[in-house]
Scaffold this motif. Structure first.
Motif, PDB file in Angstrom:
ATOM      1  N   TYR A 161     143.319  95.383 -24.885  1.00 38.47           N
ATOM      2  CA  TYR A 161     144.715  94.910 -24.943  1.00 38.47           C
ATOM      3  C   TYR A 161     145.172  95.044 -23.021  1.00 38.47           C
ATOM      4  CZ  TYR A 161     145.679  98.329 -28.752  1.00 38.47           C
ATOM      5  OH  TYR A 161     145.597  98.070 -29.946  1.00 38.47           O
ATOM      6  N   GLU A 162     144.317  95.540 -22.282  1.00 39.87           N
ATOM      7  CA  GLU A 162     144.364  95.323 -20.341  1.00 39.87           C
ATOM      8  C   GLU A 162     144.775  93.672 -20.338  1.00 39.87           C
ATOM      9  OE1 GLU A 162     141.611  96.981 -18.337  1.00 39.87           O
ATOM     10  OE2 GLU A 162     141.597  99.223 -19.089  1.00 39.87           O
ATOM     11  N   ARG A 163     143.802  92.800 -20.787  1.00 37.35           N
ATOM     12  CA  ARG A 163     143.377  91.319 -20.872  1.00 37.35           C
ATOM     13  C   ARG A 163     144.408  91.177 -21.149  1.00 37.35           C
ATOM     14  NH1 ARG A 163     139.096  88.116 -23.412  1.00 37.35           N
ATOM     15  NH2 ARG A 163     139.922  89.095 -25.405  1.00 37.35           N
ATOM     16  N   ALA A 164     144.989  90.719 -22.697  1.00 36.60           N
ATOM     17  CA  ALA A 164     146.444  90.729 -23.397  1.00 36.60           C
ATOM     18  C   ALA A 164     147.335  90.614 -22.345  1.00 36.60           C
ATOM     19  CB  ALA A 164     146.779  91.126 -24.373  1.00 36.60           C
ATOM     20  N   ALA A 165     147.498  91.537 -21.304  1.00 35.53           N
ATOM     21  CA  ALA A 165     149.031  92.157 -21.152  1.00 35.53           C
ATOM     22  C   ALA A 165     149.135  91.142 -19.283  1.00 35.53           C
ATOM     23  CB  ALA A 165     148.991  93.618 -20.372  1.00 35.53           C
ATOM     24  N   GLU A 166     147.712  91.009 -18.693  1.00 38.29           N
ATOM     25  CA  GLU A 166     147.599  90.234 -17.794  1.00 38.29           C
ATOM     26  C   GLU A 166     147.868  88.859 -18.232  1.00 38.29           C
ATOM     27  OE1 GLU A 166     143.846  88.974 -14.300  1.00 38.29           O
ATOM     28  OE2 GLU A 166     144.286  90.667 -15.762  1.00 38.29           O
ATOM     29  N   TYR A 167     147.122  88.429 -19.340  1.00 42.34           N
ATOM     30  CA  TYR A 167     147.548  87.306 -19.731  1.00 42.34           C
ATOM     31  C   TYR A 167     148.528  86.526 -19.861  1.00 42.34           C
ATOM     32  CZ  TYR A 167     146.751  83.308 -23.603  1.00 42.34           C
ATOM     33  OH  TYR A 167     146.812  82.031 -24.101  1.00 42.34           O
ATOM     34  N   MET A 168     150.157  87.402 -20.808  1.00 40.40           N
ATOM     35  CA  MET A 168     150.726  86.760 -20.947  1.00 40.40           C
ATOM     36  C   MET A 168     151.988  87.350 -19.432  1.00 40.40           C
ATOM     37  SD  MET A 168     152.878  86.855 -23.482  1.00 40.40           S
ATOM     38  CE  MET A 168     153.989  85.534 -22.516  1.00 40.40           C
ATOM     39  N   ASP A 169     151.189  87.772 -18.813  1.00 44.13           N
ATOM     40  CA  ASP A 169     152.381  88.527 -17.365  1.00 44.13           C
ATOM     41  C   ASP A 169     151.858  87.199 -16.740  1.00 44.13           C
ATOM     42  OD1 ASP A 169     153.601  89.247 -15.023  1.00 44.13           O
ATOM     43  OD2 ASP A 169     151.844  89.518 -14.011  1.00 44.13           O
ATOM     44  N   VAL A 170     150.379  86.314 -16.847  1.00 38.96           N
ATOM     45  CA  VAL A 170     150.223  85.320 -15.968  1.00 38.96           C
ATOM     46  C   VAL A 170     151.780  84.066 -16.630  1.00 38.96           C
ATOM     47  CG1 VAL A 170     148.741  83.408 -15.686  1.00 38.96           C
ATOM     48  CG2 VAL A 170     147.970  85.436 -15.128  1.00 38.96           C
ATOM     49  N   VAL A 171     151.005  84.067 -17.986  1.00 32.83           N
ATOM     50  CA  VAL A 171     152.581  83.074 -18.890  1.00 32.83           C
ATOM     51  C   VAL A 171     153.626  82.732 -18.701  1.00 32.83           C
ATOM     52  CG1 VAL A 171     152.939  82.048 -21.441  1.00 32.83           C
ATOM     53  CG2 VAL A 171     150.340  82.224 -20.527  1.00 32.83           C
ATOM     54  N   ALA A 172     154.387  84.423 -18.493  1.00 29.18           N
ATOM     55  CA  ALA A 172     155.308  84.691 -18.313  1.00 29.18           C
ATOM     56  C   ALA A 172     155.715  83.915 -16.611  1.00 29.18           C
ATOM     57  CB  ALA A 172     156.067  85.912 -18.115  1.00 29.18           C
ATOM     58  N   ARG A 173     154.983  84.118 -15.702  1.00 26.44           N
ATOM     59  CA  ARG A 173     155.452  83.659 -14.127  1.00 26.44           C
ATOM     60  C   ARG A 173     155.284  82.721 -13.913  1.00 26.44           C
ATOM     61  NH1 ARG A 173     150.802  87.102 -11.185  1.00 26.44           N
ATOM     62  NH2 ARG A 173     151.887  86.104  -9.752  1.00 26.44           N
TER      63      ARG A 173
END
Length: 339
Positions: A123-135
């Motif tokens: 879950y933590e990885r998925a949130a960080e992953y999407m944060d990077v994609v969005a940026r």
């Protein structure tokens, strides 16, 4: 009462050994969905089937407005690859793509790629992953990122999209951890809903926190209740093997799979419309709303009256399927229309 809501269909899961004319079928499915007023089509990710980005490109090629809802699995590609794919397809076709962020996966597929990330850490990885994609999609400036799972120094991807082209981010899951990820990086949290009366209290709790929830379910509606039930029981028979599999799913790691399995083994019909036969047959994880066009539209309207604004429909693949689904959706959008 009328409702403003989005509708996404579900693309079937073709695989190379299927022996079918997949390209023609996917093109026809995409055109049927667009002609029926659907906003998009969900593509899946797993090791057996075709790549969801390639599927999305086929959908875009065969339609003018449809938004592919593309499965985004963090272990399958780094976040900069996902951002580049989103940017490239959006720019080439001049429209938005949406993404469905996957947090879980089958244990077998995780083992195949030697991914031993613990459940909560995924879950933590998925949130960080999407944060990077969005940026990466929001700026053309070089990205510096130092996280628990990803590290980048002056990553210059040239992948900025206009605001109206930024993807809607769907996060699947009904657990508290899944909803927390949706609150952090998502636009819509998608769940397989329980019967509407038991679904309402928890839904309202998360809605009040500012989370938009969507529901994934199937519609099997016909002119009369009897006709619908005959079609439902013929399409989704339950044998002993399927029943045993359903019982075993009561111990699933997935929160919503456990919930559905308990509902399906405790009974098969709730509120005279909500049926677990689709899940019990092993054909899909979602519940099925069964009955006449008016009865199914009324039941779907009860979810929408709680504030649901996104509906993902399972098992809508043929021209006939889209016809029946459209009858229900038209009644929900305009209750004064004759079915």
């Amino acid at each position: 009462m009328t409702y403003d809501f989005s509708v996404y269909g579900t693309a079937y899961q073709p695989h190379p050994s299927g022996g079918r004319s997949t390209l023609a079928e996917l093109g026809a499915l995409s055109r049927h969905a667009e002609a029926s007023g659907f906003d998009g089509l969900l593509t899946f990710y797993d090791h057996r089937n075709y790549d969801p980005w390639v599927m999305a490109a086929v959908m875009l090629q065969h339609t003018e407005r449809l938004a592919p809802l593309v499965a985004l699995q963090p272990y399958a590609a780094p976040p900069f690859s996902a951002a580049k794919a989103i940017h490239s397809l959006s720019e080439l076709y001049g429209r938005r793509l949406d993404v469905n962020l996957i947090i879980g996966s089958s244990g077998g597929e995780l083992a195949q790629v030697c991914d031993a990330t613990p459940h909560d850490a995924r879950y933590e990885r998925a949130a960080e992953y999407m944060d990077v994609v969005a940026r990466l999609l929001r700026t053309d400036e070089p990205l510096d990122h130092e996280g628990a799972h990803y590290r980048y120094r002056q990553l210059h991807l040239h992948s900025r999209l206009a605001e109206e082209r930024l993807p809607r981010v769907f996060v699947a899951g009904s657990s508290e951890a899944g909803r927390a990820v949706a609150l952090r990086v998502g636009d819509v949290s998608v769940t397989h809903p329980e019967p509407v009366t038991s679904f309402a209290p928890e839904f309202l709790q998360w809605r009040d926190k500012g989370l938009e929830l969507g529901v994934r379910l199937g519609l099997l509606a016909r002119t009369t209740d009897d006709e619908a039930w005959r079609a439902a029981r013929a399409a989704y028979p339950v044998d002993r093997a399927a029943h045993i599999e359903t019982v075993l799913k009561r111990g699933s790691e997935s929160d919503w799979s456990r919930r559905m399995a308990h509902l399906a083994t405790d009974g098969d019909l709730y509120d005279d419309v909500y049926w677990t036969g689709l899940y019990r047959s092993g054909k899909a994880s979602a519940p099925l709303l069964v009955g006449s066009y008016g009865r199914v539209a009324d039941y779907l309207g009860r979810y929408l009256s709680l504030g649901v604004r996104t509906v993902l429909l399972s098992q809508v693949h043929t021209r006939e399927d889209f016809h029946h689904a459209s009858q229900v959706l038209s009644l929900v959008r305009d209750p004064f229309r004759a079915a």
